[in-house]
Design a protein around this motif. Structure first.
Motif, short mmCIF file in Angstrom:
data_model
loop_
_atom_site.label_atom_id
_atom_site.label_comp_id
_atom_site.label_asym_id
_atom_site.label_seq_id
_atom_site.Cartn_x
_atom_site.Cartn_y
_atom_site.Cartn_z
N PHE A 123 0.88 -1.05 -0.01
CA PHE A 123 0.03 -0.10 -0.12
C PHE A 123 1.03 1.24 -0.05
O PHE A 123 0.83 2.17 -0.87
N ASN A 124 1.65 1.43 0.97
CA ASN A 124 2.80 2.49 1.00
C ASN A 124 3.91 1.94 1.55
O ASN A 124 4.11 0.68 1.79
N THR A 173 5.49 1.69 4.43
CA THR A 173 5.40 0.88 5.72
C THR A 173 3.94 -0.02 5.69
O THR A 173 4.28 -0.92 6.53
N HIS A 174 3.00 0.20 4.87
CA HIS A 174 1.98 -0.73 5.23
C HIS A 174 1.44 -1.22 4.07
O HIS A 174 1.72 -1.13 2.94
N TYR A 202 -5.07 -3.11 7.45
CA TYR A 202 -3.68 -2.88 6.82
C TYR A 202 -2.70 -3.54 7.84
O TYR A 202 -3.29 -3.68 8.94
C1 LIG Z 1 0.46 4.57 5.07
O1 LIG Z 1 -0.75 4.04 5.06
C2 LIG Z 1 -1.06 4.04 6.50
C3 LIG Z 1 -2.75 3.43 6.53
O2 LIG Z 1 -3.44 4.44 5.63
C4 LIG Z 1 -0.79 5.20 7.23
O3 LIG Z 1 -1.51 5.10 8.57
C5 LIG Z 1 0.66 5.61 7.27
O4 LIG Z 1 0.74 6.93 7.69
C6 LIG Z 1 1.14 5.47 5.83
N1 LIG Z 1 2.33 5.93 5.96
C7 LIG Z 1 3.01 6.46 5.00
C8 LIG Z 1 4.48 6.89 5.04
O5 LIG Z 1 2.32 7.26 3.95
#
Ligand SMILES: *[C@@H]1O[C@H](CO)[C@@H](O)[C@H](O)[C@H]1NC(C)=O
Ligand SMILES: *[C@@H]1O[C@H](CO)[C@@H](O)[C@H](O)[C@H]1NC(C)=O
Ligand SMILES: *[C@@H]1O[C@H](CO)[C@@H](O)[C@H](O)[C@H]1NC(C)=O
Length: 764
Positions: free
Chosen positions: A135-136, A138-139, A154
């Motif tokens: 997803f990104n 870290t997730h 997530y």
């Molecule tokens: C990645 O996605 C999660 C879930 O939406 C969010 O909490 C987190 O801040 C995001 N991390 C980044 C680095 O964008």
């Protein structure tokens, strides 16, 4: 058709093979069967003992883990695995090193309801994790079946690469409807791109209401768009296989998501229900229509994916059922190469094929004529009427036409056309209009594939790693030839699991392949070069682009500038051009003396180390200078293990040599001198007394006739087993004849001794 069962991987008496060839479909008749014998065949035990297999399974789980989905993080070296009620984080270098795991079961009330609905607690009513999409940074977005109540959330992998830890965001758990199937067994695909999840799945308990969905993941909005429900012109009992986001032009407005699936063909005869494979596509910026097609795709089109072999007399063999899709990236992101694994729906024979498609051919089908159901007999025909503007299936683009900012701006005419025309008239045909690789009546079906582009000394090769429904992994190289022909070689056949391969991931960085099944996850290096053999010729003949001869061993090939010390010839596999010290080793092969009884049979053993080699027998008659090649005939049968002489006469006495031929290379493997014992010398000697009790004094087959071949079928013995039995019987017989000869000699020398020393006078 009992014989067909013997047609396994080619371990068969050649005579039988000839007979069987007549019974099989035309597909293989024009192929050299030898190519389809793997160069290296390893059992699970052999793989483990050669340190070529590492396995993971959850020791704590009371039932098998059902490892259905994997996500590889190449940069950080993690392998995420989704299983039954768990997500595991493994070290991709060392599989039995579990970094972390999280327990994510189904809710108790859903498990109860699932049981009440008559589903099985172990195989259905758990949370089978089926989707893991990055997803990104870290997730990871994850979905599971939740005991027939799908859910998604997530997984936080954390920022700390040194000490990674998995954390499930319980607060973010959302409904998985339209994102993940209810059933752990339903084929399904989903792709997360730009914060939207594109999924091909059903949205009901029974699995009847299947559709292609898009739902937004990063907002809490429940908004989604889908294919029309219960309308067989859109989708008809689909089974989804894969989905990819592929840009169409340089404009992001034209970005599309492609779906690959199979379904019951509406255009085939209603009486015989046929399955066809399809490719469908939608525009990423499709938001549905304003007055009609509200929350429905207004750019959805599909075309048939054909994978077939043309046979003699227009009888094509169709591989209709798509099993897996792999997208091989190229330098041009708009034009990846699409690899598909297909199988036949035929009840008569079992076949698998790999077909390759260009994006150009897929686009051509979507830019071609539409299909239409029309006429007095209401059949599917090419649509020849007027096509509205903008052409249905075109993505809206403000730069292209300021009037069409979104699909809601499309004229009603376009919308009503889209409601009735989802199917294209022209099918998508594979590159060169035929499969890259086929397997007919193999003991397994091909189910999964990944493709690796491998740089070798003489160019780049595509290597296919194929997973089967009986837990094997095949490694196949495709070698281009003149006139667009290609040659495919099975380099390896590895028995990894006993159950079907469920997923495959390749790590080019770590030169490893990850495969999963219901029972375990396995890691295999991409090559096992040293097992091809100890000589340069063996390494070269294998033609494995991953391997080269480094002067002392066959090892992993890495392209470097130091050309001199690396020996490899994938294209021709010619040891003469690559290896020194080949010399003529035939002189060094020991000449073995064997005995045969007149009118009886004998067997000369000769087995090449490479199962891909062909064997030739040359014979030089006693007291003669000329030699001749022996061919299978009435009195001679060439088998996989050696030569069977059926009815020996004095003319058979002489020197026999067996040579293995592979490409342009040949080497002598065995030499025999056959001495023929006249029949009368044998008949009055009672050798049966010395015989092995297991054989019961019964001798080797006096002859192997067509009747015997028929008997093999009736007795239920495979040809393989038959050949093996034949070979052991002959081995025992040779032993006896040796004893006989020795006895005769010692008898006559004893007689001589006796003559010199009368029996009643003891020896001095
Ligand atoms: C990645 O996605 C999660 C879930 O939406 C969010 O909490 C987190 O801040 C995001 N991390 C980044 C680095 O964008
Ligand atoms: C992990 O695998 C290695 C070899 O692959 C083995 O020696 C070791 O015992 C295994 N460790 C565990 C904890 O199973
Ligand atoms: C082969 O030799 C054995 C032993 O001498 C004999 O019993 C058998 O009949 C022979 N077979 C033929 C075909 O001569």
């Amino acid at each position: 058709m009992r014989f067909v069962e013997f047609w396994k991987t080619g371990h068969i008496c050649p005579l039988l093979a000839m007979l069987l060839q007549l019974l099989l479909p035309g597909v293989i008749a024009n192929r050299v069967w030898n190519q389809y014998i793997p160069r290296l065949q390893l059992s699970n035990t052999e793989l483990r003992s050669k340190n070529s297999l590492a396995m993971f399974w959850d020791n704590g789980a009371e039932v098998h883990g059902y490892y259905e989905v994997m996500l590889l993080d190449e940069d950080r070296g993690w392998l995420l695995v989704g299983g039954r009620d768990h997500v595991y984080m493994l070290d991709s270098e060392n599989l039995n090193q579990t970094i972390d795991k999280i327990h994510w079961p189904a809710g108790r009330e859903h498990t109860e309801r699932c049981k009440h609905a008559g589903k099985n607690l172990l195989t259905d009513c758990a949370n089978f994790v089926r989707l893991l999409q990055p997803f990104n940074k870290t997730h990871v977005f994850a979905c599971g079946t939740g005991a027939y109540h799908p859910k998604c959330t997530y997984i936080d992998l954390g920022h700390n690469v040194e000490e990674p830890a998995l954390r499930l965001l319980s607060s973010s758990v959302e409904s998985g409807r339209g994102k993940c199937p209810f059933s752990p067994h339903e084929p399904f695909t989903a792709r997360l791109t730009d914060g939207d999840l594109y999924a091909g799945t059903s949205v009901d308990f029974m699995g009847n209401n299947a559709a292609i969905f898009r739902s937004s993941v990063h907002t809490t909005s429940q908004h989604y768009i889908r294919t029309e429900a219960f309308n067989d012109h859109w989708l008809n009992e689909p089974e989804f296989v894969g989905s990819y986001s592929i840009p169409d032009t340089h404009s992001v407005d034209d970005d599309k998501v492609y779906f690959f699936f199979k379904e019951t063909a509406v255009e085939s005869n209603q009486l015989d229900k046929r399955i066809y494979s399809r490719v469908a596509r939608v525009c990423k910026n499709d938001i549905g229509g304003k007055r009609s097609l509200i929350n429905r795709w207004s750019t959805f089109l599909k075309a048939r994916l054909v994978c077939s072999v043309s046979g003699s007399g227009g009888m094509d063999t169709h591989f209709d059922e798509l099993e897996d899709i792999f997208l091989l990236e190229t330098k041009d992101p708009q034009n990846p190469v699409i690899y598909g694994v297909f199988s036949t729906s035929s009840s008569v024979f079992r076949g698998s094929a790999v077909c390759v498609y260009s994006m150009a051919s897929i686009r051509a089908a979507f830019n071609g004529p539409f299909a239409h159901k029309e006429g007095p007999d209401y059949r599917w025909v090419e649509y020849k009427g007027r096509i509205p503007y903008p052409r249905p299936g075109t993505c809206p683009s403000e730069t292209y036409d300021p009037l069409h900012k979104s699909t809601r701006d499309f004229p009603d005419e376009v919308m009503s056309f889209m409601r009735g025309h989802q199917m294209m008239w022209e099918p998508v045909v594979p590159i060169h209009r035929r499969p890259l690789f086929t397997q007919i009546n193999a003991p397994y079906r091909l189910k999964k594939l990944v493709v690796d582009k491998v740089d070798a000394e003489d160019g780049q090769y595509n290597v296919l790693h194929l997973g089967t429904d009986d837990g094997k992994v095949l490694k196949v190289v495709s070698i281009p030839k003149e006139n667009w022909e290609t040659e495919e070689i099975i380099l390896e056949e590895l028995s990894v699991f006993q159950s079907p391969i469920l997923s495959m991931e390749i790590s080019t960085k770590r030169q490893a392949l990850f495969v999963s099944s219901a029972d375990a996850v396995a890691r295999l290096p991409l090559q096992r070069c040293e097992l091809y053999g100890k000589a340069c010729a063996d390494c070269c003949l294998a033609r494995d682009p991953y391997c080269a001869w480094d002067g002392t061993t066959c090892t992993n090939y890495f392209p470097t500038n130091k050309r001199r010390s690396r020996r490899q010839d994938v294209r021709y596999g010619d040891p003469w051009s690559q290896c020194q010290d080949l010399g003529d080793v035939s002189e060094e092969i020991e000449l073995k003396v064997v005995y045969g009884v007149e009118k009886n049979s004998t067997f000369l053993e000769c087995m090449p180390s490479s199962p891909q080699a062909t064997v030739k027998w040359i014979m030089q008659q006693r007291h003669s200078q000329s030699t001749k090649e022996l061919l299978s005939g009435e009195d001679i049968i060439l088998t996989k293990r050696g030569l069977l002489l059926q009815r020996i006469t004095s003319l058979n006495a002489g020197v026999y040599s067996c040579t293995a031929h592979e490409h342009s290379f040949s080497r002598t493997l065995a030499r025999y001198e056959l001495q023929v014992i006249p029949e009368e010398h044998v008949t009055n000697t009672r050798i049966t007394q010395h015989s092995d009790p297991k054989v019961g004094g019964n001798y080797a087959p006096s002859s192997l006739s067509y009747k015997d071949l028929h008997l093999i079928g009736v007795s239920g013995l495979t040809a393989d087993e038959y050949c093996e039995q034949l070979w052991y019987r002959e081995k025992r017989k040779q032993q006896k004849l040796r004893t006989l000869k020795w006895k005769q000699r010692s008898d006559s020398s004893k007689a001589r001794v006796r003559r010199q020393n009368p029996p009643n006078k003891p020896l001095q």
